[in-house]
Write a protein that holds these residues in place. Structure first.
Motif, PDB file in Angstrom:
ATOM      1  N   UNK A  55       9.741  -4.340   6.339  1.00 22.10           N
ATOM      2  CA  UNK A  55       9.518  -5.847   6.895  1.00 22.10           C
ATOM      3  C   UNK A  55       8.187  -6.012   7.473  1.00 22.10           C
ATOM      4  N   UNK A  56       7.307  -5.072   7.754  1.00 23.52           N
ATOM      5  CA  UNK A  56       6.149  -5.208   8.613  1.00 23.52           C
ATOM      6  C   UNK A  56       5.094  -5.720   7.697  1.00 23.52           C
ATOM      7  N   UNK A  57       4.291  -6.376   7.979  1.00 22.75           N
ATOM      8  CA  UNK A  57       3.217  -6.877   7.610  1.00 22.75           C
ATOM      9  C   UNK A  57       1.996  -5.723   7.328  1.00 22.75           C
ATOM     10  N   UNK A  58       1.416  -5.353   6.237  1.00 21.57           N
ATOM     11  CA  UNK A  58       0.666  -4.190   6.050  1.00 21.57           C
ATOM     12  C   UNK A  58      -0.664  -4.500   5.472  1.00 21.57           C
ATOM     13  N   UNK A  59      -1.660  -3.912   5.971  1.00 22.76           N
ATOM     14  CA  UNK A  59      -3.035  -4.162   5.364  1.00 22.76           C
ATOM     15  C   UNK A  59      -3.344  -2.565   4.992  1.00 22.76           C
ATOM     16  N   UNK A  60      -3.484  -2.268   3.537  1.00 26.39           N
ATOM     17  CA  UNK A  60      -3.495  -1.085   2.989  1.00 26.39           C
ATOM     18  C   UNK A  60      -4.673  -0.820   2.108  1.00 26.39           C
ATOM     19  N   UNK A  61      -5.340   0.327   2.395  1.00 25.07           N
ATOM     20  CA  UNK A  61      -6.822   0.618   1.766  1.00 25.07           C
ATOM     21  C   UNK A  61      -6.537   1.930   0.945  1.00 25.07           C
ATOM     22  N   UNK A 165      -1.580  -9.859  -1.083  1.00 29.19           N
ATOM     23  CA  UNK A 165      -2.933 -10.368  -1.670  1.00 29.19           C
ATOM     24  C   UNK A 165      -3.183  -9.046  -2.179  1.00 29.19           C
ATOM     25  N   UNK A 166      -3.355  -8.898  -3.348  1.00 31.15           N
ATOM     26  CA  UNK A 166      -3.993  -7.877  -4.175  1.00 31.15           C
ATOM     27  C   UNK A 166      -5.370  -8.066  -4.347  1.00 31.15           C
ATOM     28  N   UNK A 167      -6.079  -7.056  -4.262  1.00 37.06           N
ATOM     29  CA  UNK A 167      -7.618  -6.968  -4.030  1.00 37.06           C
ATOM     30  C   UNK A 167      -8.034  -7.771  -2.986  1.00 37.06           C
ATOM     31  N   UNK A 168      -7.580  -7.734  -1.672  1.00 32.09           N
ATOM     32  CA  UNK A 168      -7.639  -8.694  -0.699  1.00 32.09           C
ATOM     33  C   UNK A 168      -9.028  -8.837  -0.519  1.00 32.09           C
ATOM     34  N   UNK A 193       3.780 -10.214   4.708  1.00 31.87           N
ATOM     35  CA  UNK A 193       2.339 -10.352   4.208  1.00 31.87           C
ATOM     36  C   UNK A 193       1.817  -8.844   3.752  1.00 31.87           C
ATOM     37  N   UNK A 194       1.431  -8.330   2.560  1.00 35.73           N
ATOM     38  CA  UNK A 194       1.007  -7.124   2.338  1.00 35.73           C
ATOM     39  C   UNK A 194      -0.376  -7.356   1.598  1.00 35.73           C
ATOM     40  N   UNK A 195      -1.236  -6.609   2.194  1.00 32.10           N
ATOM     41  CA  UNK A 195      -2.741  -6.578   1.716  1.00 32.10           C
ATOM     42  C   UNK A 195      -3.361  -5.332   1.151  1.00 32.10           C
ATOM     43  N   UNK A 196      -3.816  -5.579  -0.037  1.00 31.38           N
ATOM     44  CA  UNK A 196      -4.162  -4.085  -0.665  1.00 31.38           C
ATOM     45  C   UNK A 196      -5.613  -4.103  -1.021  1.00 31.38           C
TER      46      UNK A 196
END
Length: 385
Positions: A55-61, A165-168, A193-196
């Motif tokens: 359930x964490x917000x994640x910013x992934x690259x 957020x895809x292609x953030x 929120x997940x951002x990739x």
């Protein structure tokens, strides 16, 4: 029937002796993954799925083609309450084509989840056709413009638990941010929120802070996406010679599928009978479907599909014009060698584009060499991979 073993690059391989069963408990999702060809997680899947499931917000690259869509796809599917047919997951993509592709991927791996309803909402299609779909839809996927319009009409957002957020990096550009803020304000404050993306910089990460809360960072490609598995070469040609030489190249070399990138629509129209982005939405989607089904071998386009689009059998990318910025070059080249396979990128460069080649080398350590004389041997190795 036994599966064909594909030699993949290290960026989609893991050292840990784990499979998806250690990450995912839902047997229907596991069955969908297996039948889609996903046996073991890639590094981004191994690192990003667990915090996402918590359930964490994640910013992934991670670099293009390493399976980021699978990450947020399985997280979204596992959190659904299928008995509630109102929207529970909202996924935004910067282009219509990426949105459609995302829907296909999630529907594919979720095919054994009885009652799963996933729809895509994009421009170019009458909004009147979208409104009835919202009445029964677990996962909403779309472009910011259309989603913003639907939220102002009849889309019920109170049950949305996950915002992706895809292609953030693209979504954080100035032309999208005002739309995203309006969309975000209409969603529950308690959502995840997940951002990739394949690329971020400090400014974009700062902008992302407006949408995430104490995010967990998974950064596998540092500042820029790696080009492992991509062979990058250039040919020096006068501007006026490029069309003729490119046709000659395609007639002489073996390849499965090829994408040819140009900077301007007019140039593309001169090269092909039509350009995907110049067609209406229905024909554009049909064209992308034909490309994925191997019914089109050479796709001529602008940077509309330079990012995010996944056509498995593309093993040759031709830059007939060098792009305006280095990031776009990295995304273009990322269309070949998907999910750890190998691919070839050939750029036709004239004297006015040499400065761009130097900037790639200086700023991103991408050293593009002249095309070697043993071209056919190189392409044979890639073609047979």
């Amino acid at each position: 029937m036994s599966k064909i073993k594909i030699d993949r690059t290290k960026d989609v391989q893991i050292d840990e002796d784990v499979n998806f069963e250690s990450l995912i408990s839902n047997q229907n999702i596991l069955r969908g993954l297996s039948e889609a060809g996903y046996d073991r997680p890639s590094p981004i899947q191994l690192k990003a799925v667990p915090p996402g499931k918590l359930g964490l917000d994640v910013i992934a690259q991670a670099k293009s083609g390493t399976g980021k869509t699978i990450v947020f796809g399985v997280i979204a599917l596992e959190m659904l309450n299928l008995s509630n047919t109102r929207p529970q997951v909202l996924i935004l993509a910067p282009t219509r084509e990426i949105a459609v592709q995302t829907k296909e991927v999630i529907s594919n791996i979720g095919r054994y989840m009885n009652g799963l309803i996933c729809h895509v909402f994009i421009g170019g299609i009458p909004v009147e056709q979208d409104i009835p779909k919202l009445k029964k839809c677990h996962i909403v996927i779309g472009s910011p413009g259309r989603i913003g319009l639907l939220l102002n009409k009849q889309m019920v957002a109170k049950d949305i638990k996950l915002f992706v957020l895809d292609e953030a990096d693209k979504l954080m550009e100035n032309n999208f941010v005002p739309q995203l803020k309006k969309i975000n304000d209409k969603l529950p404050k308690t959502k995840q929120v997940l951002a990739f993306s394949a690329t971020y910089d400090k400014i974009l990460l700062k902008t992302l802070e407006n949408f995430v809360c104490n995010p967990y960072h998974v950064m596998l490609s540092e500042d820029t996406p790696a080009l492992e598995g991509k062979f990058n070469y250039l040919l020096f040609k006068f501007y006026e010679e490029k069309f003729k030489k490119m046709v000659n190249l395609l007639s002489r070399v073996p390849f499965y599928q090829c994408i040819v990138f140009l900077n301007h629509r007019g140039r593309a129209v001169d090269l092909a009978n039509y350009l995907t982005s110049g067609l209406d939405q229905r024909i554009r989607l049909e064209t992308m479907s034909k490309a994925r089904n191997f019914q089109i071998r050479v796709l001529v386009c602008s940077d509309l599909i330079a990012r995010g689009i996944d056509i498995d059998r593309v093993n040759l990318v031709v830059n007939l014009d060098m792009p305006k910025d280095t990031e776009t070059y990295l995304h273009r080249v990322g269309r070949t060698g998907r999910y750890g396979t190998h691919g070839l990128a050939i750029s036709f460069v004239d004297i006015n584009e040499l400065e761009f080649i130097e900037s790639l080398k200086t700023n991103y350590h991408v050293d593009i060499q002249p095309l070697p004389g043993k071209l056919f041997f190189l392409l044979f190795l890639i073609h047979s991979n």
